[in-house]
Write an enzyme that holds these catalytic residues in place. Sequence first.
Site, short mmCIF file in Angstrom:
data_model
loop_
_atom_site.label_atom_id
_atom_site.label_comp_id
_atom_site.label_asym_id
_atom_site.label_seq_id
_atom_site.Cartn_x
_atom_site.Cartn_y
_atom_site.Cartn_z
N ASP A 1 -4.78 -7.90 6.32
CA ASP A 1 -5.80 -8.82 5.84
C ASP A 1 -5.31 -10.26 5.76
O ASP A 1 -6.09 -11.19 5.95
CB ASP A 1 -6.29 -8.39 4.45
CG ASP A 1 -7.09 -7.09 4.49
OD1 ASP A 1 -7.57 -6.73 5.58
OD2 ASP A 1 -7.22 -6.44 3.45
N GLU B 1 0.84 -1.20 0.00
CA GLU B 1 0.00 0.00 0.00
C GLU B 1 0.88 1.26 0.00
O GLU B 1 1.95 1.26 0.59
CB GLU B 1 -0.92 0.00 1.22
CG GLU B 1 -1.87 -1.19 1.24
CD GLU B 1 -2.79 -1.20 2.45
OE1 GLU B 1 -2.44 -0.58 3.47
OE2 GLU B 1 -3.85 -1.83 2.39
#
Length: 401
Positions: A170, A154
Amino acid sequence: MLRTLRSRLAAAAGAAALVGTLLTLGPPAQAAVPAAVPATVPLKIINNSGRGEPLYVYNLGTLLTTGQQGWADANGTFHAWPAGGNPPTPAPDASITGPAAGQSATIRIPRFSGRIYFSYGQKLVFRLTTGGLVQPAVQNPSDPNRNILFNWSEYTLNDAGLWLNSTQVDMFSAPYSVGVQRADGSTVSTGRLKAGGYNGFFNALRGQAGGWANLIQTRSDGTVLRALSPLYGIETGALPRTVLDDYVNRVWQKYATSTLTVTPFADQPGTKYYGRVSGGVMNFTNGSGAVVTSFQKPDADSVFGCHRLLDAPNDAVRGPISRTLCAGFHRSTLLVNANQPDTTSAGFYQDAVTDHYARAIHAQMADGKAYAFAFDDVGHHESLVHDGSPLQAYLTLDPLG
């Protein structure tokens, strides 16, 4: 607060359950681009995975200047997603052919708040709803990406520079590290596992009683694909919903007769909040004794997701207190230190009831840093690199075993 993608938009009815979660909308439009931060920054992808399959790379996100969701090609040119549907419709093929094993390639990343996905052997499946992009959600057995080995990083690139992180919020999957070359030519990196760390992580889960091994997903050919985060473990039934009850109950008992002091801002040591449990609710007061926010006793879902009963709005009071509590529950420091946050990692994960997923990840990182849960940046234990004038970024794909 973490500057990268964390929150999710709700998908249209039925769409999220079918495919995944929606890419978040970005922050407001940025000011004019200063000379120190170019419109795009080169990202060098180094394939040290040793895997012979084709590699596919995706650069997906939200354009900061307009708020549009879309993807970028290898040159950093932005392409807006077309309108989606309900049920979701196939997204355009945004894949970039990645370097072969032992090779490297450079793409350019634009001013996004987004993700760099990479997959081995197969292209990922993305779809579009009327609300935006639906991303892979492999906790869903019917997700078309479930049997693909993939991962993502990210980042945010804006007028204040580049923030780039590795993430396991996640899932824990195909290993990689991130880096940035600064204006002075030096390079900083994070996210690399110790030697043997990939197998070490999975072995730690397999050896942990209480259902933690159920987080592991394996393909029919024997390939270990990933371990789901404990949040998804709760949602899918892989972990019992009572997995944290004993610790949470002990915390609530302790602070019914003593005070929990939260100092949420390292640069504001005078800003303190005081928590006491009364009637099953933890009330926080300020220095004047006024109640500023309250928390019901959280369940495991709320702790692992840092949401619901531990919601953390982007404000100056409840959000900072909540993320401090969330970090304390994950790291099991709330019983041993009544002054939070506890930022010294030596005391983390020492209780028998703890986030064993996060414990195992941090134990296998070469520098001890990771994003094993949403607020792992409390106390600066996150795997993040940042520079205000980046010359180049790096994404290095490492071997699985």
